[in-house]
Write an enzyme that holds these catalytic residues in place. Sequence first.
Site, PDB file in Angstrom:
ATOM      1  CE  LYS A   1      -3.843   0.637  -1.094  1.00  0.00           C
ATOM      2  NZ  LYS A   1      -4.406   0.350   0.202  1.00  0.00           N
TER       3      LYS A   1
ATOM      4  CE1 TYR B   1      -4.065  -0.938  -4.640  1.00  0.00           C
ATOM      5  CE2 TYR B   1      -4.809  -3.322  -4.683  1.00  0.00           C
ATOM      6  CZ  TYR B   1      -4.375  -2.135  -4.018  1.00  0.00           C
ATOM      7  OH  TYR B   1      -4.215  -2.024  -2.654  1.00  0.00           O
TER       8      TYR B   1
ATOM      9  CB  SER C   1      -0.849  -0.028   1.183  1.00  0.00           C
ATOM     10  OG  SER C   1      -2.072  -0.789   0.816  1.00  0.00           O
TER      11      SER C   1
ATOM     12  CE1 TYR D   1      -5.116   1.998   4.052  1.00  0.00           C
ATOM     13  CE2 TYR D   1      -3.445   1.051   5.688  1.00  0.00           C
ATOM     14  CZ  TYR D   1      -3.993   1.554   4.295  1.00  0.00           C
ATOM     15  OH  TYR D   1      -3.298   1.078   3.217  1.00  0.00           O
TER      16      TYR D   1
ATOM     17  CB  VAL E   1       0.009  -6.117   4.093  1.00  0.00           C
ATOM     18  CG1 VAL E   1      -1.412  -5.372   4.724  1.00  0.00           C
ATOM     19  CG2 VAL E   1      -0.038  -6.089   2.544  1.00  0.00           C
TER      20      VAL E   1
HETATM   21  O1  DON Z   1      -4.585  -4.677  -1.676  1.00  0.00           O
HETATM   22  C1  DON Z   1      -4.062  -5.230  -0.869  1.00  0.00           C
HETATM   23  O2  DON Z   1      -4.510  -5.949   0.057  1.00  0.00           O
HETATM   24  C2  DON Z   1      -2.670  -5.070  -0.578  1.00  0.00           C
HETATM   25  N1  DON Z   1      -2.029  -5.498  -2.048  1.00  0.00           N
HETATM   26  C3  DON Z   1      -1.978  -3.982   0.031  1.00  0.00           C
HETATM   27  C4  DON Z   1      -2.577  -3.452   1.195  1.00  0.00           C
HETATM   28  C5  DON Z   1      -2.104  -3.009   2.254  1.00  0.00           C
HETATM   29  O3  DON Z   1      -0.599  -2.955   1.937  1.00  0.00           O
HETATM   30  C6  DON Z   1      -2.568  -2.163   3.272  1.00  0.00           C
HETATM   31  N2  DON Z   1      -1.838  -1.684   4.170  1.00  0.00           N
HETATM   32  N3  DON Z   1      -1.101  -1.644   5.009  1.00  0.00           N
END
Ligand code: DON
Length: 607
Positions: free
Chosen positions: A67, A189, A64, A241, A259
């Site tokens: 983003k 994405y 993320s 978040y 993540v």
């Molecule tokens: O979309 C997802 O679930 C992962 N590719 C990225 C999510 C993420 O990194 C959330 N952040 N902490």
Amino acid sequence: MGNVVDDFITRVYDVVRSNRDGGVADYIPELAAVTPDGFGIAVATGDGHVYEVGDTSVPFTIQSISKPFTYALALTDRGVDGVAEKVDVEPSGEPFNEISLDPDTERPRNPMINAGAITAASLVAGAGPAEQFERIRDLYSRCAGRPLVLDDAVYDSEARTGHRNRAIGYMLRSFGVITDDPDDVVDVYFRQCSIEVTCRDLALMAATLANNGVNPLTRDRVLNPALVERVLSVMTTCGMYDAAGEWVTEVGMPAKSGVGGGVLAVLPGQLGIAVYSPRLDRHGNSVRGVQACRELSRDLELHFLHVTRAARSSIRARYSVAEAPSRTRRTEAEQQSLEAFGNRGRVYELHGDLLFTGAETAVREIDAERADLEVVVVDVRRVDDVSGVARRMIELLRADLAANGCRTALVDPDGLFGHASSSLSPDDPHGRVFADPDSATRWCEDVLLSRHCGAGRQPDSIELEQHPLLADLTTVQFSRLTDDLEYRTFARGETIVRRGDREPGIFLILSGRVSTSVTTKTGTVQRISTLSAGMSFGEMATLLGTKILNDVRADTAVTVAVLTPERLARLTTEAPEIRSALIERLAAVAYGQVEMLLRTIEGRGRL
Ligand code: DON
């Protein structure tokens, strides 16, 4: 052995390392395969130095943290309004993967949650998904300062299992937020999330945001500063978040987590921070990442609302030209006039970074004194930087003063205000711009003298018999001396006497202006005094038989009468009374000069 900053960061690293709370992300199967206790901290400064402790070159996926960068690219491609039609900038208070839109606007609440990030990816320009992804990869690479690549295994893993994100893609399509094939958009994405970075890369990406969009190492201007401001705003309110409130309170820096275990934080204008540690808390934020940022913020006083000192006045000194005259020698009448009216010409020296508040104090304080002012000099030599609004405020003040009969000038050798020193004519409505403070002060005095000094002004040119140095001579002595004088002319800019010249002769100025100066070891020319018709130079070195201590240059076309050392020697034997009359006058003039110099030092606190 590191320096003190390495020691600070190592201390934080040691304190946080024992924390083994949280678990690695496993909803993307490949992410579960990492070493859970990997840990690195990197801090990149505004000039591209990177402090690193621990596993700062271990590759992991950006997830993320991608983003804000894709959002920045969408803003670049579509403009602020084009993106705002599709994604809001409100904190959601929801988990990152919530399948939701704002019920009123029917748009994703912000670009940091998955719904907004997938929408931002769809807004990236490109002929198709492959080109869109290449442009995204290219932007991240420029921010990191090296080519970044895709981690195929993580990408395959998420592409196989990312049903929730596909659900979000279809929801977005059904509401018309995205118009392309949702599978294609979600695939872009997934790919952006699977770009491989190191902790060091992320620190440089953070520093690029801190540095208004310029990579501090490569100096590549990657992003437009206005868009960076918007990206950082959204990171501040939405980057962590549903933990955003606690983050802003405890850490106080725009940030983004992923993540994959990364956390990126930005202190605008100063530095970028990255932490890598894969164990996550319930929000999906790295446990050690959050703790390390909290410790760094506290230890290094990085909270962006931390006020280190109260705003100080941007005026570092103010003085009138009566208190701190220029180094121009003046006639008795001129001196008296400047003593009486010199208080109506003032110099304001500004310093520091001139932003709105700095300009506000300057404008308010100058404005409060305007009733007493006829000439104002604003000296910005010690201003480090000036913002657009501050420049406008000072220029508006100058225009307003000018409209009310108060002349103004800037001392701005570096052109901070955008005018070259010589580009403005004396009649320019914005007033004069000078490269050095003494010329500005002299101009200020000249304005006051033209208004207040009727008789007794220094004429532009004189006849030899009017020269004060010869005032005590009888007619006979005068005509004897004239036979011994040589007339010489010099063009503007010409050196008349050079420092180190031995017994240069006694120079009587008949017309024009000269300045005496010394060149410092660093090569800057420091003006000592400005002399005009009726004054003289070279006498001390000639009478004492020594070397002259300064350069004398013609500021305008100049005519002088010179008594050479040979002629002086002849006078000494043939007419000693002329020599002593000259010396008496010279002593009086020299005393006047010392007095003037003392007043200058007194007024400015320096030479
Ligand atoms: O979309 C997802 O679930 C992962 N590719 C990225 C999510 C993420 O990194 C959330 N952040 N902490």
